[in-house]
Every structure is written in structure tokens, then in C-alpha cells.
Design a protein around this motif. Sequence first.
Motif, PDB file in Angstrom:
ATOM      1  N   HIS A  94       0.245  -0.479   4.095  1.00 58.28           N
ATOM      2  CA  HIS A  94      -0.647  -1.403   4.802  1.00 58.28           C
ATOM      3  C   HIS A  94      -1.119  -0.718   6.059  1.00 58.28           C
ATOM      4  O   HIS A  94      -0.304  -0.299   6.880  1.00 58.28           O
ATOM      5  CB  HIS A  94       0.086  -2.720   5.072  1.00 58.28           C
ATOM      6  N   HIS A  96      -4.939  -2.635   2.382  1.00 62.83           N
ATOM      7  CA  HIS A  96      -3.749  -2.425   1.544  1.00 62.83           C
ATOM      8  C   HIS A  96      -4.107  -1.285   0.594  1.00 62.83           C
ATOM      9  O   HIS A  96      -5.231  -1.235   0.111  1.00 62.83           O
ATOM     10  CB  HIS A  96      -3.439  -3.613   0.635  1.00 62.83           C
ATOM     11  N   CYS A 125       3.334  -6.712   1.382  1.00 66.93           N
ATOM     12  CA  CYS A 125       2.472  -7.014   2.535  1.00 66.93           C
ATOM     13  C   CYS A 125       3.139  -7.857   3.625  1.00 66.93           C
ATOM     14  O   CYS A 125       3.190  -7.425   4.781  1.00 66.93           O
ATOM     15  CB  CYS A 125       1.175  -7.686   2.103  1.00 66.93           C
ATOM     16  N   TYR A 140      -6.772 -12.438  -1.276  1.00 63.28           N
ATOM     17  CA  TYR A 140      -7.114 -12.261   0.143  1.00 63.28           C
ATOM     18  C   TYR A 140      -8.303 -11.334   0.379  1.00 63.28           C
ATOM     19  O   TYR A 140      -8.704 -11.127   1.523  1.00 63.28           O
ATOM     20  CB  TYR A 140      -5.889 -11.749   0.901  1.00 63.28           C
ATOM     21  N   ASP A 193       3.421   1.817  -1.845  1.00 61.70           N
ATOM     22  CA  ASP A 193       2.596   0.822  -1.168  1.00 61.70           C
ATOM     23  C   ASP A 193       2.327   1.223   0.288  1.00 61.70           C
ATOM     24  O   ASP A 193       3.095   1.984   0.866  1.00 61.70           O
ATOM     25  CB  ASP A 193       3.369  -0.507  -1.185  1.00 61.70           C
TER      26      ASP A 193
HETATM   27 ZN   LIG Z   1      -0.301  -5.437   0.268  1.00 63.37          ZN
END
Ligand SMILES: [Zn+2]
Length: 414
Positions: free
Chosen positions: A155, A289, A104, A240, A153
Motif C-alpha cells: 500500500h 494498492h 489493506c 473502493y 502486497d
Molecule cells: Zn490493499
Amino acid sequence: MSEHEMNERDHKKLGRELDLFTFSDVVGKGLPLWTARGAAIRREIERFIQDEEIKRGYSHVMTPDIAKLGLYEKSGHYPHYKDSMYPPLTTEEGESFMLRPMTCPHHFELYLSKPHSYREFPIRYAELAKLYRYEQSGELMGLQRVRGFCLSDAHIICSSEEQAVEEVHKALDLIEYANGVLGLQMGKDYTYRLSQGDRANTEKYFKDDAGWEKAESLLREAMQKRGVPFVEAKDEAAFYGPKIDIQMKNVNGKEDTAFTVQYDLSSPIKFDLTFTGDDGKQHRTYIVHRSSIGSIERTMAFLIEKYAGAFPLWLSPEQVRILPISEKHVEYANEVKRVLNEAGIRVELDASNESLGKKVRSVKTEKVPYWLVLGDQEVSTETVTVEHREKGKVGSATLQEFAVSLKEEIRTRA
Ligand SMILES: [Zn+2]
């Protein structure tokens, strides 16, 4: 499933037997070494997801495996996530670096490298990112729980809440599509979970009660709208924000999060992620995310156990084996191998002096999808006799016909 069957499907056992990966105490616990056969499966999965994401509007980027400690202090991973991180690497000049546990903050810094306008959104940064987490040695388990892994992954940076919700749906669409291609079924192989925070625990979770309330209901509504069954779990969120977790169980019933879609309440503030709106003013972004096919290692563990090593053709480390009946057929067998190899098919030749019966038994034990029997008949007509792991004898074909139909079967990931 009987205990015997469970043991037979255990990915650690199959990984060894099928020569897919290994571990070395000299290298370190929880750090898999992939053989060429195991790496071939990974490569297929990685290519598949990368191509699919690019088709769906993701920008595939690359960022470093390490960064300065300050980056993780800024993101809150340090101290929130400190116990799962390797200790800092400190240079002679006194600078401290961390092996990254998450992607991230790297993507957020990439975003901050230039100004952004409302016209660009959503921005979808994706990466097959190598991550490092210091798991307790008692927690380590084959490929399912490791200390270094590769996460599919992404974002997704959005300009409004509605856009963020839309992106949650698109991420779930991608996850469901990818699961379908991997042969995983909802309910049977995976289930949904709404992972919530704990308002009272401000040490563990970012403080924003109204934000959590809102984000949790947005994710809940998203799953209700899709009509998927899900459970709710308290105290399972990221620090988060809340997340939708797609859970899978290994052959022994141990459950883990395989894929995830998360709503981030803190990073837009901590990183001051803004853009210029159509009113010319600065506005704060919204962040989702997500991992599409999760950690490649963990997904591999599930797939090895699901297929008990009998992978679909496109994932098979060895797709075809050539079995010449005797030594005088080896020359033609080499030619067949060369042609298939050039066509991008993973092919091996068994030129040993064993009987055909014995060669067939080992090709079956090793779960190779196709094998070709080559004798006098095949050599004189320049054909191949095709047999298949489940379908048995398929019949005779010219080498070109066989190569074309096999390539098509691989391309469609049937
Ligand atoms: Zn992330």
C-alpha cells in the motif's frame, strides 16, 4: 497446444509428479501443503521480490493474519466482501475476529500509529501477507484458486494525486521487471486490463461518481503513456476503486488476475488518513494498492505450467545431481556434495546401484538442470564432468570452477 500437451503441463499433475505440493482432505480443500522441493521454489521467489522491493524504497512490514471484525467493518470489506470471508471467530468474552482476506486495513492502522509530515511521502508499506478467502468448493483449482495464500502486497500512501500517478508507473515498472526475471512476456504470457466500476451499483461500489471518472481516466492515461495494449472491463473493479489488472491464462485457457495496481477512492476517507502539509494544515492522503508478483500460489501455478516443470536454474528445487559411476566413486561424490552444499547450491547425490544410463534417464525425466558424472578420471584429477539439461555435455572443470560459475548463474537469475 494439443490436449495431451495441455494435460502434461497441468500444474496439478506436475505438482504431484515433481513432488512440489499436495492437498489433504483432512487438512481441508484448497489449502496446499508444500514439500521441501516446492517450498524451495517459493523461497527463491519470495526472497527475490522482497530484496527487489526494498531496493526500490519499500518498507517491508509484518502485520497479523487475523484482526477484530470491527477493522473490516471500518474498511468496508465487511459487508462488501463478506461472501469471500471465513465466518467470524468469537471468543468466550464475546469478541469477534476474522481471518484476514486483505492486508489493506492492517497497513492503514500501522500508518495511523503516528503522525506524518509531507516530507515522508510516498510511504510504501509492503508485506508477504498470508490471506484467507472462502472460495466456493466448485471454484477451487489446484494452486490457481485456493482458500489460503500469500500475497506480495503493498500500500503506497501519497501526498498528492501526481505522486499517486507516479507510483502507479513505478509499480508497473516493478511488475514488468519481475515478470522479465520470471521469464514472462507481455502479450504472450500476460495482458493488461482496465477494470472499471459501475456507477449505478452503489451497493457493490463506493459512491463517488466524479472520483471514479477521474481515477479511471488516470489509470487509462497511465497505460496509454506506457504504450501497452489493454482491454477495458466494466464491473471488475475493487469496491473502493478502479484497477489495472495484469491477466494470465492457465494451460486450459482459464484467465485470472495475476498482478494488480489499484487506485483507492474510499480508504483515505474511511480511515481518515491524513498528514501535516507544508502549510501546517491537515491534508488527505492518496492510496495505491498493488501486488508485485501477485499471490505466490497462483504465480507458481503459472510458472509450473509455463516451464512444464523445467525451471530455470535459480528456481529449480534441485539444481545439481551427482552421479558416481560405481561404488568406489561415492566417497569423492560425498565430498563434491558437501562443497556444493556449503556454497548454497541445492544438490542431491544418486548413490544407488543403478547403471549410469539409468541414472541419467531419471535426472532427465526429473528435469534437473545440471548433473555431474564422477568416475576414475574425475576422482584422480579432482574434477567433475558437467552435463546440462538443454546444452548436453558441457565438459570437465575443477570443483571450485564449477561451483563459482554455477553460483554466478544463480545470482544473475539467468
Ligand atoms: Zn490493499
